[in-house]
Design an enzyme around this catalytic site. Structure first.
Site, short mmCIF file in Angstrom:
data_model
loop_
_atom_site.label_atom_id
_atom_site.label_comp_id
_atom_site.label_asym_id
_atom_site.label_seq_id
_atom_site.Cartn_x
_atom_site.Cartn_y
_atom_site.Cartn_z
N PHE A 369 0.79 -1.03 -0.02
CA PHE A 369 0.07 0.18 -0.09
C PHE A 369 0.94 1.27 0.08
O PHE A 369 1.81 1.31 0.68
CB PHE A 369 -0.88 -0.04 1.42
CG PHE A 369 -1.87 -1.09 1.41
CD1 PHE A 369 -3.12 -0.84 0.80
CD2 PHE A 369 -1.57 -2.21 2.02
CE1 PHE A 369 -4.35 -1.86 1.03
CE2 PHE A 369 -2.61 -3.25 2.05
CZ PHE A 369 -3.85 -2.99 1.47
N ASP A 370 0.65 2.19 -0.82
CA ASP A 370 0.99 3.68 -0.62
C ASP A 370 0.33 4.28 0.72
O ASP A 370 -0.83 3.95 0.96
CB ASP A 370 0.79 4.37 -1.87
CG ASP A 370 0.95 5.91 -1.59
OD1 ASP A 370 2.30 6.17 -1.30
OD2 ASP A 370 0.22 6.75 -2.00
#
Length: 681
Positions: A369-370
């Site tokens: 995930f960013d």
């Protein structure tokens, strides 16, 4: 169709029942060229045909007529005997009527030495008639026709996922032009036109609100169950429902470029793209069909030639082997599941851009995930207000007054907090921005400072031991601290942080429970990244990463034999999205880039769609494997009956039809997810 004058290419998308022709040709010319397959054509943007009930479709009339003929002939045979010419003619007519389309394809395939299920069935039925098995020949034809009708029914059901999307947006809109309001077809609406949307009406075009305030139900596009408030300058989408207010919307896209039009186009492309398991089935069928023909020939010839067995008995068993070998169920085992799953996902706000990506989602072992805008909200919010010498209300008023002229993101967070609390803003004088450190200004003849702890150190304003300890604790929690005070000392602290999305923790927990490792990749400092990662519950945190570092980390995870997805916004994270096995973009409804670059787009900024997508994909994979097992297993069981000589044409067609029914019913289970909200995966 490709041989028509003026046509350079033609492609058929069976999943979407769509024909794409490059060049020029009339509808009549296309229908004439496709007459062999009974193809009916209408323009894509033309008036849709009124849906006909399955039972009333012309394709089924022959089946009904042949059933009536078969029953009549059987009743007549009970009176006049099976050998009576009228009985034979009745069975023959039942065979011809019920198998008309089958024989058309079968004879054409025989002429070109193409061996598929139609070829196998044609040979078997003709063979049955030649050895005098009229009743069984007629029953086989009718059961096969019923089986094909059920296939059509199941594909129609699967295609409804697209047709329901097409019906979402109205075909006309109320447009204000030259001071007049008129109803205009969407194809005639221009960019810049002003669209009037009354309460309870659906929006026909994408646009931006220029007047009014309302709540919009966006479930059709984003899958969000809660209506979203739309004010001036907010973006709105075609196919969404205006619930309560009166809106004027400036049109920003043509009908063919709206978000819903793009979704439909991408879903159709996705359903046309073959999944890996489908490619495997196609390759397998290419060898399987000739193998069945060879096996049938061996069944017909080996026992009579080697053991002196009766020819008629073993020719009959060979014909039954051909019928059992029809790969109907095998051929539809994957596409019907893929088409149904992709359509279901699209209706629930998840755009899966192909069967290959659907299967990839089911095999994920890790998801990266960013942080900003993906696991977090993307904008800082005030989390703590700590006062030393004045009331919290007064400190917030002071801070907002100082920060109202600042452009810093943290200043915006303080202004939003003051607005929410309805705090009065005071006039300031001699405002000064101290680059990178904070601001200063005079209020009521007192000079106030707001900024980082370093600013106060430089100004020789002493931090007390307790305030320094509080600052350190807040920073350890991943928060940014702003100090407020005068030349005489510190008066309070305000901490702000990019807050973790409310659903992030439960989503990460669910993914971890599904056996998927979760990794957060961020350019933030280690302390902030660790705090956010701990709140979200991810299994691994990587901080201080530049875009190329994110890319390298994805490569490392893939080298570790992890099947990985990357979740980002589709713009800043494009390299990492492309490098992962699966690129998943957040908020696809608002960004063309996300729709175009990602393999899967979550149409709203809703992380809860992620476990739903993985769950749907895993279910689709299970169903595909079950379908292949059903179709091959039933046939294997039926073929075993050849050994004791028990296999009949009746059993053969029932085994084939049973497999087709099982595969169809099993695949349509994938439609059940839309009976409930996708959050309840």
């Amino acid at each position: 169709m490709r041989h028509l004058e003026g046509v350079s290419d033609a492609k058929v998308n069976f999943g979407a029942a769509k024909l794409t022709v490059s060049g020029e040709a009339t509808i009549d010319e296309l229908e004439k060229a496709g007459a062999f397959e009974g193809i009916r054509v209408r323009p894509e943007h033309g008036q849709p045909e009124t849906p006909v009930s399955f039972w009333k479709q012309k394709a089924n009339w022959n089946v009904y007529a042949s059933i009536v003929l078969l029953i009549t002939s059987l009743l007549f045979a009970g009176v006049a005997g099976m050998d009576h010419p009228a009985t034979t003619i009745g069975f023959l007519l039942a065979i011809i009527l019920g198998g008309y389309s089958l024989f058309q394809k079968g004879f054409r395939n025989l002429a070109t030495f193409t061996f598929d299920m139609n070829t196998l069935m044609t040979i078997a039925v003709i063979g049955a008639a030649l050895i005098g098995e009229w009743v069984e020949g007629a029953v086989v034809v009718i059961l096969f026709a019923i089986s094909e009708a059920l296939e059509r029914f199941s594909m129609d059901k699967a295609r409804q996922s697209i047709s329901s999307l097409m019906a979402i947006a109205p075909k006309e809109a109320l447009i204000k032009r030259h001071g007049e309001e008129r109803s205009v077809h969407v194809s005639d609406i221009q960019i810049g036109d002003v669209m009037i949307v009354k309460p309870g009406q659906k929006l026909a075009m994408d646009g931006v609100v220029i007047s009014g305030l309302s709540t919009i139900n966006q479930a059709a596009i984003t899958g969000e169950s809660v209506p979203v408030t739309k004010d001036i300058a907010d973006e709105v989408f075609a196919g969404t429902l205006n619930e309560e207010g009166f809106l004027e919307v400036e049109v920003t896209k043509r009908a063919e470029d709206t978000t819903i039009a793009k979704i439909i186009h991408l879903v159709e492309e996705a359903q046309a793209e073959k999944a890996p398991s489908q490619k495997f089935v196609d390759r397998f069928a290419a060898y399987y069909t000739p193998a069945v023909i060879v096996l049938a020939i061996l069944v017909m010839t080996v026992p009579p030639l080697t053991m002196g067995a009766p020819w008629d008995q073993w020719i009959y068993l060979g014909l039954a082997t051909l019928v059992v070998g029809c790969p109907c169920a095998l051929v539809i085992s994957t596409p019907i599941a893929v088409v149904t799953a992709i359509g279901n996902a699209a209706r629930n706000g998840v755009l899966i851009k192909g069967g290959i990506h659907l299967e990839e989602a089911g095999g994920l072992k890790a998801i990266a995930f960013d942080k900003t805008g993906t696991l977090t909200m993307g904008t800082p919010a005030v989390t703590d207000i700590i006062t030393f010498s004045r009331a919290e209300h007064d400190l917030l008023s002071l801070a907002a007054s100082l920060e109202k002229s600042s452009q810093h993101p943290l200043a915006s967070a303080i202004m939003r907090k003051a607005k929410d609390e309805q705090i009065a803003i005071q006039d300031v004088f001699e405002f000064q921005s101290i680059t990178g450190k904070g601001v200063a200004a005079r209020i009521d003849d007192v000079r106030y400072y707001a900024g980082s702890p370093d600013l106060f150190t430089e100004l020789n304003i002493e931090l007390t031991a307790s305030s320094a300890e509080m600052i350190d604790q807040l920073q350890t929690d991943g928060k940014t601290v702003m100090v407020f005070g005068t030349d005489l000392g510190i008066e309070g602290l305000i901490a702000a942080a990019d807050e973790v999305r409310p659903v992030a923790k439960s989503v990460i927990r669910d993914l971890n429970q599904m056996g998927i490792d979760t990794v957060m990749l961020t350019g933030d400092n280690e302390r902030t990244a660790t705090a956010i990662g701990k709140q979200a519950g991810v299994t691994e945190v990587e901080s201080k990463l530049l875009p190329e570092d994110k890319l390298n980390h994805i490569h490392r995870l893939r080298e570790g034999k992890k099947h990985i997805a990357m979740v980002g916004d589709g713009v800043n994270d494009a390299p990492a999205l492309a490098a992962a096995n699966l690129g998943i973009a957040m908020g696809g409804a608002g960004t063309d880039t996300a729709l175009e670059t990602a393999d899967i787009a979550l149409m709203s900024d809703d992380l809860s769609k992620l476990p739903y997508t993985v769950s749907l994909s895993r279910k689709a994979l299970r169903i595909i494997k079950q379908n292949i097992s059903f179709s091959l297993g039933l046939k294997a069981l039926a073929l075993l009956l050849v050994i004791p000589g028990w296999l009949t044409l009746w059993i053969a067609i029932l085994a084939d039809m049973g497999a087709t029914l099982l595969v169809t019913a099993n695949s349509l289970r994938l439609m059940r997810n839309d009976k409930k909200h996708p959050d309840h995966y």
